[in-house]
Design a protein around this motif. Structure first.
Motif, PDB file in Angstrom:
ATOM      1  N   THR A   1      10.706 -10.213 -30.951  1.00 16.41           N
ATOM      2  CA  THR A   1      11.190  -9.607 -29.711  1.00 16.41           C
ATOM      3  C   THR A   1      12.614  -9.087 -29.849  1.00 16.41           C
ATOM      4  OG1 THR A   1      11.746 -11.854 -29.000  1.00 16.41           O
ATOM      5  CG2 THR A   1       9.705 -10.892 -28.132  1.00 16.41           C
ATOM      6  N   ALA A   2      13.434  -9.787 -30.615  1.00 20.97           N
ATOM      7  CA  ALA A   2      14.815  -9.349 -30.836  1.00 20.97           C
ATOM      8  C   ALA A   2      14.908  -8.409 -32.026  1.00 20.97           C
ATOM      9  CB  ALA A   2      15.727 -10.559 -31.044  1.00 20.97           C
ATOM     10  N   ALA A   3      14.245  -8.756 -33.116  1.00 21.39           N
ATOM     11  CA  ALA A   3      14.365  -7.973 -34.353  1.00 21.39           C
ATOM     12  C   ALA A   3      13.953  -6.530 -34.150  1.00 21.39           C
ATOM     13  CB  ALA A   3      13.524  -8.621 -35.456  1.00 21.39           C
ATOM     14  N   GLY A   4      12.897  -6.303 -33.396  1.00 22.59           N
ATOM     15  CA  GLY A   4      12.403  -4.945 -33.215  1.00 22.59           C
ATOM     16  C   GLY A   4      13.418  -4.004 -32.587  1.00 22.59           C
ATOM     17  N   LEU A   5      14.353  -4.536 -31.817  1.00 19.81           N
ATOM     18  CA  LEU A   5      15.325  -3.687 -31.136  1.00 19.81           C
ATOM     19  C   LEU A   5      16.275  -2.992 -32.104  1.00 19.81           C
ATOM     20  CD1 LEU A   5      16.174  -5.825 -27.974  1.00 19.81           C
ATOM     21  CD2 LEU A   5      14.343  -4.165 -28.349  1.00 19.81           C
ATOM     22  N   LEU A   6      16.352  -3.499 -33.332  1.00 24.34           N
ATOM     23  CA  LEU A   6      17.144  -2.797 -34.344  1.00 24.34           C
ATOM     24  C   LEU A   6      16.495  -1.466 -34.708  1.00 24.34           C
ATOM     25  CD1 LEU A   6      18.176  -5.678 -36.773  1.00 24.34           C
ATOM     26  CD2 LEU A   6      19.599  -4.518 -35.073  1.00 24.34           C
ATOM     27  N   GLY A   7      15.231  -1.303 -34.358  1.00 30.28           N
ATOM     28  CA  GLY A   7      14.525  -0.089 -34.708  1.00 30.28           C
ATOM     29  C   GLY A   7      15.049   1.163 -34.046  1.00 30.28           C
ATOM     30  N   CYS A   8      15.839   1.022 -32.964  1.00 33.80           N
ATOM     31  CA  CYS A   8      16.396   2.217 -32.331  1.00 33.80           C
ATOM     32  C   CYS A   8      17.712   1.908 -31.624  1.00 33.80           C
ATOM     33  CB  CYS A   8      15.390   2.842 -31.362  1.00 33.80           C
ATOM     34  SG  CYS A   8      15.912   4.456 -30.729  1.00 33.80           S
ATOM     35  N   GLY A   9      17.646   1.486 -30.344  1.00 35.26           N
ATOM     36  CA  GLY A   9      18.833   1.441 -29.495  1.00 35.26           C
ATOM     37  C   GLY A   9      19.965   0.572 -29.992  1.00 35.26           C
ATOM     38  N   VAL A  10      19.667  -0.648 -30.411  1.00 30.14           N
ATOM     39  CA  VAL A  10      20.735  -1.539 -30.861  1.00 30.14           C
ATOM     40  C   VAL A  10      21.382  -0.992 -32.129  1.00 30.14           C
ATOM     41  CG1 VAL A  10      21.254  -3.839 -31.754  1.00 30.14           C
ATOM     42  CG2 VAL A  10      19.794  -3.590 -29.741  1.00 30.14           C
ATOM     43  N   MET A  11      20.563  -0.525 -33.066  1.00 32.89           N
ATOM     44  CA  MET A  11      21.125   0.040 -34.301  1.00 32.89           C
ATOM     45  C   MET A  11      21.929   1.291 -34.000  1.00 32.89           C
ATOM     46  SD  MET A  11      21.269  -0.481 -37.616  1.00 32.89           S
ATOM     47  CE  MET A  11      22.999  -0.010 -37.525  1.00 32.89           C
ATOM     48  N   ALA A  12      21.463   2.098 -33.056  1.00 37.73           N
ATOM     49  CA  ALA A  12      22.197   3.315 -32.694  1.00 37.73           C
ATOM     50  C   ALA A  12      23.590   2.976 -32.184  1.00 37.73           C
ATOM     51  CB  ALA A  12      21.422   4.101 -31.643  1.00 37.73           C
ATOM     52  N   GLY A  13      23.692   1.936 -31.343  1.00 35.58           N
ATOM     53  CA  GLY A  13      24.989   1.565 -30.801  1.00 35.58           C
ATOM     54  C   GLY A  13      25.901   0.918 -31.815  1.00 35.58           C
ATOM     55  N   VAL A  14      25.380  -0.069 -32.537  1.00 38.26           N
ATOM     56  CA  VAL A  14      26.187  -0.733 -33.571  1.00 38.26           C
ATOM     57  C   VAL A  14      26.668   0.289 -34.593  1.00 38.26           C
ATOM     58  CG1 VAL A  14      26.144  -2.404 -35.459  1.00 38.26           C
ATOM     59  CG2 VAL A  14      25.070  -2.976 -33.286  1.00 38.26           C
ATOM     60  N   GLY A  15      25.741   1.144 -35.039  1.00 38.22           N
ATOM     61  CA  GLY A  15      26.098   2.136 -36.044  1.00 38.22           C
ATOM     62  C   GLY A  15      27.084   3.168 -35.537  1.00 38.22           C
ATOM     63  N   ALA A  16      26.990   3.534 -34.244  1.00 32.28           N
ATOM     64  CA  ALA A  16      27.933   4.503 -33.688  1.00 32.28           C
ATOM     65  C   ALA A  16      29.361   3.990 -33.792  1.00 32.28           C
ATOM     66  CB  ALA A  16      27.584   4.803 -32.234  1.00 32.28           C
ATOM     67  N   ALA A  17      29.539   2.697 -33.551  1.00 31.71           N
ATOM     68  CA  ALA A  17      30.879   2.110 -33.622  1.00 31.71           C
ATOM     69  C   ALA A  17      31.339   1.906 -35.051  1.00 31.71           C
ATOM     70  CB  ALA A  17      30.904   0.774 -32.866  1.00 31.71           C
ATOM     71  N   ILE A  18      30.452   1.352 -35.890  1.00 31.60           N
ATOM     72  CA  ILE A  18      30.865   0.942 -37.243  1.00 31.60           C
ATOM     73  C   ILE A  18      30.681   2.062 -38.260  1.00 31.60           C
ATOM     74  CG2 ILE A  18      30.419  -0.667 -39.120  1.00 31.60           C
ATOM     75  CD1 ILE A  18      29.521  -2.720 -37.068  1.00 31.60           C
ATOM     76  N   ASN A  19      29.478   2.636 -38.323  1.00 32.71           N
ATOM     77  CA  ASN A  19      29.197   3.626 -39.354  1.00 32.71           C
ATOM     78  C   ASN A  19      29.802   4.990 -39.028  1.00 32.71           C
ATOM     79  OD1 ASN A  19      27.636   1.693 -40.698  1.00 32.71           O
ATOM     80  ND2 ASN A  19      25.731   2.379 -39.769  1.00 32.71           N
ATOM     81  N   THR A  20      29.538   5.481 -37.817  1.00 31.18           N
ATOM     82  CA  THR A  20      30.017   6.815 -37.449  1.00 31.18           C
ATOM     83  C   THR A  20      31.480   6.788 -37.030  1.00 31.18           C
ATOM     84  OG1 THR A  20      27.786   7.181 -36.565  1.00 31.18           O
ATOM     85  CG2 THR A  20      29.431   8.887 -36.161  1.00 31.18           C
ATOM     86  N   GLY A  21      31.807   5.892 -36.116  1.00 27.56           N
ATOM     87  CA  GLY A  21      33.180   5.819 -35.623  1.00 27.56           C
ATOM     88  C   GLY A  21      34.147   5.191 -36.605  1.00 27.56           C
ATOM     89  N   GLY A  22      33.629   4.326 -37.466  1.00 30.34           N
ATOM     90  CA  GLY A  22      34.477   3.681 -38.465  1.00 30.34           C
ATOM     91  C   GLY A  22      35.547   2.786 -37.881  1.00 30.34           C
ATOM     92  N   VAL A  23      35.287   2.182 -36.703  1.00 28.02           N
ATOM     93  CA  VAL A  23      36.292   1.302 -36.108  1.00 28.02           C
ATOM     94  C   VAL A  23      36.578   0.136 -37.045  1.00 28.02           C
ATOM     95  CG1 VAL A  23      34.614  -0.098 -34.797  1.00 28.02           C
ATOM     96  CG2 VAL A  23      36.982   0.108 -33.993  1.00 28.02           C
ATOM     97  N   LYS A  24      37.851  -0.222 -37.142  1.00 24.04           N
ATOM     98  CA  LYS A  24      38.279  -1.238 -38.102  1.00 24.04           C
ATOM     99  C   LYS A  24      38.960  -2.407 -37.405  1.00 24.04           C
ATOM    100  CE  LYS A  24      39.070   2.143 -41.817  1.00 24.04           C
ATOM    101  NZ  LYS A  24      38.570   3.297 -41.048  1.00 24.04           N
ATOM    102  N   ARG A  25      39.118  -3.465 -38.181  1.00 27.12           N
ATOM    103  CA  ARG A  25      39.802  -4.658 -37.681  1.00 27.12           C
ATOM    104  C   ARG A  25      41.189  -4.278 -37.156  1.00 27.12           C
ATOM    105  NH1 ARG A  25      42.978  -8.399 -40.574  1.00 27.12           N
ATOM    106  NH2 ARG A  25      42.378  -7.364 -42.522  1.00 27.12           N
ATOM    107  N   GLY A  26      41.487  -4.744 -35.947  1.00 26.04           N
ATOM    108  CA  GLY A  26      42.789  -4.500 -35.339  1.00 26.04           C
ATOM    109  C   GLY A  26      42.897  -3.216 -34.543  1.00 26.04           C
ATOM    110  N   GLN A  27      41.873  -2.335 -34.623  1.00 17.70           N
ATOM    111  CA  GLN A  27      41.924  -1.079 -33.882  1.00 17.70           C
ATOM    112  C   GLN A  27      41.411  -1.256 -32.460  1.00 17.70           C
ATOM    113  OE1 GLN A  27      39.784   1.806 -36.401  1.00 17.70           O
ATOM    114  NE2 GLN A  27      41.772   2.701 -36.934  1.00 17.70           N
ATOM    115  N   SER A  28      41.548  -0.189 -31.669  1.00 19.97           N
ATOM    116  CA  SER A  28      41.038  -0.175 -30.295  1.00 19.97           C
ATOM    117  C   SER A  28      39.848   0.764 -30.208  1.00 19.97           C
ATOM    118  CB  SER A  28      42.128   0.283 -29.320  1.00 19.97           C
ATOM    119  OG  SER A  28      42.578   1.592 -29.647  1.00 19.97           O
ATOM    120  N   ILE A  29      38.911   0.412 -29.346  1.00 21.25           N
ATOM    121  CA  ILE A  29      37.727   1.233 -29.122  1.00 21.25           C
ATOM    122  C   ILE A  29      37.388   1.189 -27.640  1.00 21.25           C
ATOM    123  CG2 ILE A  29      36.168  -0.688 -29.688  1.00 21.25           C
ATOM    124  CD1 ILE A  29      34.167   1.387 -30.739  1.00 21.25           C
ATOM    125  N   ALA A  30      37.000   2.337 -27.093  1.00 21.18           N
ATOM    126  CA  ALA A  30      36.490   2.399 -25.729  1.00 21.18           C
ATOM    127  C   ALA A  30      35.050   2.864 -25.785  1.00 21.18           C
ATOM    128  CB  ALA A  30      37.324   3.360 -24.881  1.00 21.18           C
TER     129      ALA A  30
END
Length: 365
Positions: free
Chosen positions: A155-184
């Motif tokens: 039930t939880a794992a499947g959510l990585l298949g789209c929405g959760v991965m899209a959000g996590v990746g937008a911040a980390i992979n695409t946005g490249g937010v780093k330790r100590g930075q700010s994000i909105a």
């Protein structure tokens, strides 16, 4: 021999979804048959039903899924019967220009199963994102299966298949937010909440959640937001000023726009610091247009990016996030608001419209 199973289809634009019998063929070369255990109800499924993706009705809906491989076709070596997998819509080809330059997360030739699932009368179905997982069993390209630890709840794992991965990746992979930075993060539904959780994983110092719904802002705090802004009564300047007040007058290093509207994109554009990064992960409709003064695009510098599936590589990112979840460092299970049956998808769409859920998840017997 083909199998007959229950599945959820959208037969025509705007029509209520139906539970019908689906004919699933045996896997051919490069294909895998997966027994679906759970599948999240995503906004993209609603876009399909409303004709917002294309008009290739009828659609077999569902794509945020996890399950067990039941059979594989000729030439499949990466997964085997009995493997617990998360389904993805990025089966990389290994041959396109992106893959050959070592960037398979941008593969330009991702592929799906060659054979089509059908209705009993032979009508071919268009599976949502090449998956079609509101179904007891589904046929996919083997590359759409990512093996992960079987102790993770489907039930939880499947959510990585789209929405959760899209959000996590937008911040980390695409946005490249780093330790100590700010994000909105503008828009704190499932994707926005995942972006907040992703920023927390990497140690962002200031994580600002922006929405007009206090319930969503409360959930954003649970996922790691350090500050919240209710934008219900704020115009563009008001939102920008509120972000600047929280960031020393400068704006955020990274702003993720998880709504997909011109007005919220403008907020993101002006709420970032000079040389900061804007990431669009919210999905606009085809009629929307954006107007920005070109001198501002030039003068503010930085990067304006769009995030497709969180720029993820499933074989790399899914197992990592499952490991973090099992270590208690990533609250994947918190995205599951409710579990429902296969006949409850239409009602789940209504709840999603009203903002009552992060994710309804269909569980299959």
């Amino acid at each position: 021999m083909s199998q007959h199973v229950n599945g959820v289809i959208a037969r025509a634009k705007g029509a209520p979804v139906e539970v019908v019998t689906i004919v699933v063929p045996d896997p051919g070369p490069g294909e895998a048959l997966v027994k679906v255990e759970a599948c999240g109800v995503c906004h993209t499924d609603l876009h399909y039903r409303e004709g917002g993706i294309n008009d290739e009705f009828p659609f077999l809906l569902g794509h945020e899924a996890a399950g067990t491989v039941e059979a594989v076709g000729e030439g499949v070596t990466d997964v085997a019967p009995g493997d617990f997998v998360i389904l993805n819509w990025r089966a990389v080809c290994g041959e396109c220009r992106a893959c050959k330059r070592g960037e398979p997360q941008y593969c330009f030739a991702t592929h799906n199963a060659t054979q089509r699932m059908t209705l009993e009368d032979g009508t071919e179905l268009s599976p949502a994102l090449g998956i079609g997982a509101f179904c007891e069993k589904t046929l996919v390209a083997a590359g759409q299966c990512t093996k992960v630890d079987s102790s993770a709840p489907a039930t939880a794992a499947g959510l990585l298949g789209c929405g959760v991965m899209a959000g996590v990746g937008a911040a980390i992979n695409t946005g490249g937010v780093k330790r100590g930075q700010s994000i909105a993060v503008i828009g704190c539904g499932g994707v926005g909440a995942a972006a907040i959780a992703g920023a927390r994983i990497v140690g962002a110092a200031k994580i600002i959640a922006i929405d007009f719904d206090d319930r969503k802002l409360g959930l954003a705090e649970e996922f790691g937001a350090t500050h919240t802004i209710n934008s219900k009564d704020l115009d563009l300047d008001g939102v920008v000023a509120a972000v600047q007040d929280l960031t020393g007058g400068f704006g955020a290093d990274v702003v993720v726009e998880a709504v997909g509207r011109p007005e919220t994109y403008q907020q993101a554009f002006y709420a970032r610091d000079l040389a900061g990064t804007v990431v669009l992960v919210g999905v606009p409709n085809p009629e929307m247009t954006l107007e920005l003064p070109l001198i501002d695009v030039f003068g503010r510098g930085g990067a304006l990016k769009s995030s497709w599936y969180g720029d993820c590589l499933p074989s790399r990112d899914f197992p990592l996030l499952i490991d973090l979840f099992q270590q208690g460092r990533f609250p994947l299970d918190k995205f599951v608001t409710e579990t429902i049956g296969i006949g409850d998808v239409e009602a789940a769409f209504d709840k999603m419209h009203r903002g009552e859920v992060l994710r309804s998840v269909v569980t299959l017997p």
